[in-house]
Each structure stands twice: as C-alpha cells, then as structure tokens.
Design a protein around this motif. Structure first.
Motif, PDB file in Angstrom:
ATOM      1  N   ASP A  14       0.890  -1.201   0.026  1.00 43.06           N
ATOM      2  CA  ASP A  14       0.153   0.138  -0.064  1.00 43.06           C
ATOM      3  C   ASP A  14       0.816   1.225  -0.059  1.00 43.06           C
ATOM      4  O   ASP A  14       0.694   2.134   1.023  1.00 43.06           O
ATOM      5  CB  ASP A  14      -1.035  -0.055   1.156  1.00 43.06           C
ATOM      6  CG  ASP A  14      -1.953  -1.111   1.185  1.00 43.06           C
ATOM      7  OD1 ASP A  14      -2.260  -1.448  -0.019  1.00 43.06           O
ATOM      8  OD2 ASP A  14      -2.291  -1.638   2.107  1.00 43.06           O
ATOM      9  N   GLY A  15       1.812   1.067  -0.833  1.00 41.10           N
ATOM     10  CA  GLY A  15       2.956   2.327  -0.842  1.00 41.10           C
ATOM     11  C   GLY A  15       4.163   2.050  -0.380  1.00 41.10           C
ATOM     12  O   GLY A  15       4.282   0.983   0.243  1.00 41.10           O
ATOM     13  N   LEU A  16       5.079   3.043  -0.746  1.00 39.11           N
ATOM     14  CA  LEU A  16       6.495   2.548   0.053  1.00 39.11           C
ATOM     15  C   LEU A  16       6.713   3.050   1.170  1.00 39.11           C
ATOM     16  O   LEU A  16       6.020   3.996   1.790  1.00 39.11           O
ATOM     17  CB  LEU A  16       7.650   3.651  -0.980  1.00 39.11           C
ATOM     18  CG  LEU A  16       8.842   3.582  -0.578  1.00 39.11           C
ATOM     19  CD1 LEU A  16       9.478   2.066  -1.088  1.00 39.11           C
ATOM     20  CD2 LEU A  16       9.618   4.669  -1.181  1.00 39.11           C
ATOM     21  N   ASP A  35       6.946   7.039   5.404  1.00 41.84           N
ATOM     22  CA  ASP A  35       5.746   6.352   4.634  1.00 41.84           C
ATOM     23  C   ASP A  35       5.274   7.225   3.855  1.00 41.84           C
ATOM     24  O   ASP A  35       5.139   8.368   3.805  1.00 41.84           O
ATOM     25  CB  ASP A  35       4.717   5.988   5.923  1.00 41.84           C
ATOM     26  CG  ASP A  35       5.252   5.155   6.888  1.00 41.84           C
ATOM     27  OD1 ASP A  35       5.442   3.709   6.384  1.00 41.84           O
ATOM     28  OD2 ASP A  35       5.245   5.326   7.976  1.00 41.84           O
ATOM     29  N   LYS A  36       4.756   6.782   2.538  1.00 39.10           N
ATOM     30  CA  LYS A  36       4.428   7.399   1.392  1.00 39.10           C
ATOM     31  C   LYS A  36       3.251   8.396   2.065  1.00 39.10           C
ATOM     32  O   LYS A  36       2.341   7.741   2.452  1.00 39.10           O
ATOM     33  CB  LYS A  36       4.311   6.593   0.254  1.00 39.10           C
ATOM     34  CG  LYS A  36       3.800   7.278  -1.025  1.00 39.10           C
ATOM     35  CD  LYS A  36       3.605   6.295  -2.187  1.00 39.10           C
ATOM     36  CE  LYS A  36       3.197   7.272  -3.596  1.00 39.10           C
ATOM     37  NZ  LYS A  36       3.077   6.550  -4.680  1.00 39.10           N
ATOM     38  N   GLN A 268      12.951  -0.002  -7.516  1.00 41.39           N
ATOM     39  CA  GLN A 268      12.618   0.334  -8.578  1.00 41.39           C
ATOM     40  C   GLN A 268      11.099   1.283  -8.838  1.00 41.39           C
ATOM     41  O   GLN A 268      10.308   0.615  -8.255  1.00 41.39           O
ATOM     42  CB  GLN A 268      12.573  -0.844  -9.659  1.00 41.39           C
ATOM     43  CG  GLN A 268      14.052  -1.272  -9.793  1.00 41.39           C
ATOM     44  CD  GLN A 268      14.307  -2.098 -10.880  1.00 41.39           C
ATOM     45  OE1 GLN A 268      14.022  -1.959 -12.085  1.00 41.39           O
ATOM     46  NE2 GLN A 268      14.331  -3.510 -10.601  1.00 41.39           N
ATOM     47  N   ASP A 269      11.356   2.225  -9.269  1.00 38.82           N
ATOM     48  CA  ASP A 269       9.992   2.984  -9.600  1.00 38.82           C
ATOM     49  C   ASP A 269      10.106   3.460 -11.081  1.00 38.82           C
ATOM     50  O   ASP A 269      10.003   2.539 -11.885  1.00 38.82           O
ATOM     51  CB  ASP A 269      10.000   4.329  -8.696  1.00 38.82           C
ATOM     52  CG  ASP A 269       8.640   5.149  -8.487  1.00 38.82           C
ATOM     53  OD1 ASP A 269       7.605   4.360  -9.526  1.00 38.82           O
ATOM     54  OD2 ASP A 269       8.343   5.960  -8.016  1.00 38.82           O
ATOM     55  N   GLU A 270      10.101   4.537 -11.613  1.00 40.59           N
ATOM     56  CA  GLU A 270      10.177   4.988 -12.804  1.00 40.59           C
ATOM     57  C   GLU A 270      11.707   4.661 -13.412  1.00 40.59           C
ATOM     58  O   GLU A 270      11.969   4.434 -14.573  1.00 40.59           O
ATOM     59  CB  GLU A 270       9.909   6.516 -13.246  1.00 40.59           C
ATOM     60  CG  GLU A 270       8.614   6.549 -13.088  1.00 40.59           C
ATOM     61  CD  GLU A 270       8.261   8.191 -13.094  1.00 40.59           C
ATOM     62  OE1 GLU A 270       9.272   8.880 -13.644  1.00 40.59           O
ATOM     63  OE2 GLU A 270       7.129   8.512 -12.801  1.00 40.59           O
ATOM     64  N   GLY A 271      12.654   4.686 -12.469  1.00 42.95           N
ATOM     65  CA  GLY A 271      13.964   3.975 -12.421  1.00 42.95           C
ATOM     66  C   GLY A 271      14.524   3.659 -11.352  1.00 42.95           C
ATOM     67  O   GLY A 271      13.640   3.400 -10.397  1.00 42.95           O
TER      68      GLY A 271
END
Length: 302
Positions: A14-16, A35-36, A268-271
């Motif tokens: 549920d998020g980073l 937390d995100k 890893q996210d967009e990079g």
C-alpha cells in the motif's frame, strides 16, 4: 564518542515504506519511519537497549503484512533478534547461536522465501577473525563457517539479487574486508564462491550493498563505503559488463568519519531509486543521500 551503527530497510505494501535503525548515546536503538504520503517521523521511537556501539542489521519480508527483524548485540554481548509484526508490535525475539563471536563484530543479514518457511541468514565475525553464518529455516542453527580471515572489525554487508533460482536456491552476496584489506565478495547460488574485487577500502570503513534485477533480468549491485575524507563512495556492478573499479563519489559532501556506519536501500520506480544513510560522529545527525534521476542529500536531524 562510540562508533554507532545504522541499518535501513524498505518495502512496498500500500505504498512505499522506509525504516532506519540507529543507536543513540543512551544505548537504546531507535526507529525512524518514512511512509508515502506522510514523510519522516521524528526518529524518537525507542525500541530496545543494546551494548554501546552495537552492530545492527535489519531485514523485512511481506507475506501479507510487514515482518521486521533487527539483529544486534545485547548488553551481555549475545547476538539477539528484535521482531515486529502488526499482530503484536515489537518484542524481543530469539537469542541466536553465536559461538566465538568477537565483541568488535559487524553484522549482516539476508532473507528470502522458501516454502514453507522464510529463510534468514545472519553473518558475524569470530574471535579468530573468520566469518560465521547463522541459519534460520525452521529454527536457528550454526551454518557455514568461512575459512578465510577477515580484517578484525571489518564491516559486513549482504544483498540478495534473486530470491529463487534453481530448487529455491537464492542468489545473494556477502561483502567484507579480508585481512590484507581488499574487499571480497562471497556469492551464494546453491554453493559458495568468492572473488577479490581488487579494491582496498579504508580499514573498518562502513560497507553497505544493495542489488536488483532490471526488466531484462540483468543483475546490478552497488556497494557504498566511507573513505578517509569522510565521503561516501560507490562501487558498481552491472551485468553483463562487470565491476567498475575504482569507485566514484555520488555526492561531494563530507558527512562523517570513514568509520561511520553506512546503510543503503534501493527499489525500482520509474528508474532505480537509492537512499544511503550515514551516521556522523553525533548520534543526533543522520544524513540521507538520495538517488532519484540524479544525486542529492539532506540532513534528517535525528
């Protein structure tokens, strides 16, 4: 001032989420949480008391909710586990078998899922300067004993590349300085192999390794170390090209003495995203080095 330790973990659920563990001068180990959507808390969550200058290692696994394990030396110099689960919160876990452990040891830990159990490996240095593995499968036991002699008081770090390869054998790496100071890589992929990376960090410098697979299945490893000038430097491995040595300095900022502990995480996210945590000579000053489409840093003030 003691040489305090630091450990960092991250997971997606549920998020980073990011957790950083560090010891303050009062002897207690604290947790800082990011937390995100919330950001950082104050870093004032007190967990447990440990020997002054304890090494720290931490792992997390997320079957349905995060389970966290922090490894440290208690005030009796025993190798101890402190555990978190959302069902019970934080509590003291197992006392690990640790024959001939030296009080100046560092710690490293790695985990993977191997049905029906979660597998954990913890590494420490013995009084004869060799490295010992402790194994959790269905219970704790003494594992592989390495014959090579490490530099007394070397930092230790472990990073997993692939959780399941053949017959649930993972691929992971353990790093430390051998007795002549060269950085050695010990690789597990069903059996042990090792190689000299032909790079000699400053004696007892902090070491922290992270690893990941890209979309093509190629392995990437980054090792972060403190140098004599108080900078953090990076060694890079990219499959199929291999290691890039000598290292480079991601952020040209003096954050700590070379013996300051280093904790790193990557996802890893967009990079690829990397965070490096370094504790300076003051336990109330952790610097975060950030890689997100470029390098930057910020002082977290806890």
């Amino acid at each position: 001032m003691v040489n305090l330790s630091i450990a960092a973990i991250t997971w997606h659920n549920d998020g980073l989420h990011v957790r950083v563990y560090f010891q303050k001068d009062d002897g207690f180990v604290y947790e800082a949480a990011w937390d995100k959507g919330i950001g950082w808390n104050s870093g004032d969550k007190k967990l447990f008391q440990a020997k002054i200058g304890t090494p720290l290692a931490a792992i997390v696994f997320v079957p349905t909710e995060p389970k966290i394990r922090v490894y440290y030396l208690d005030t009796s110099y025993m190798l101890q586990e402190y555990v978190f689960s959302s069902g019970w919160g934080w509590k003291k876990g197992a006392t690990l078998p640790s024959p001939d452990l030296t009080p100046i040891t560092s710690l490293a830990a790695v985990t993977w899922r191997q049905p029906p159990n979660q597998q954990i490996r913890v590494y420490y240095q013995k009084q004869n300067s060799t490295i010992q593995e402790v194994v959790y499968s269905s219970g704790w036991s003494v594992g592989f004993s390495f014959n090579d002699h490490a530099y007394p008081g070397t930092s230790l770090s472990a990073a997993i590349i692939k959780e399941n390869v053949i017959n649930y054998n993972p691929s992971f790496r353990v790093y430390w300085q051998e007795h002549k100071l060269s950085l050695n890589e010990y690789a597990w992929s069903g059996s042990w192999s090792n190689r000299d990376l032909h790079f000699s960090p400053t004696p007892s410098s902090g070491i922290s390794a992270v690893a990941w697979l890209d979309g093509s299945g190629h392995a990437h490893i980054r090792i972060y170390l403190g140098n004599a000038a108080g900078n953090v430097q990076q060694l890079a491995y990219d499959d199929p090209n291999g290691w890039v040595i000598p290292p480079f300095i991601p952020v040209n900022v003096t954050v700590a003495s070379f013996k300051a502990p280093v904790g790193a995480i990557a996802w890893q996210d967009e990079g690829i995203e990397v965070r490096i945590y370094v504790q300076s000579t003051s336990s109330n000053n952790i610097t975060e080095l950030v890689h997100s489409k470029g390098w930057s840093f910020r002082i977290l003030n806890f």
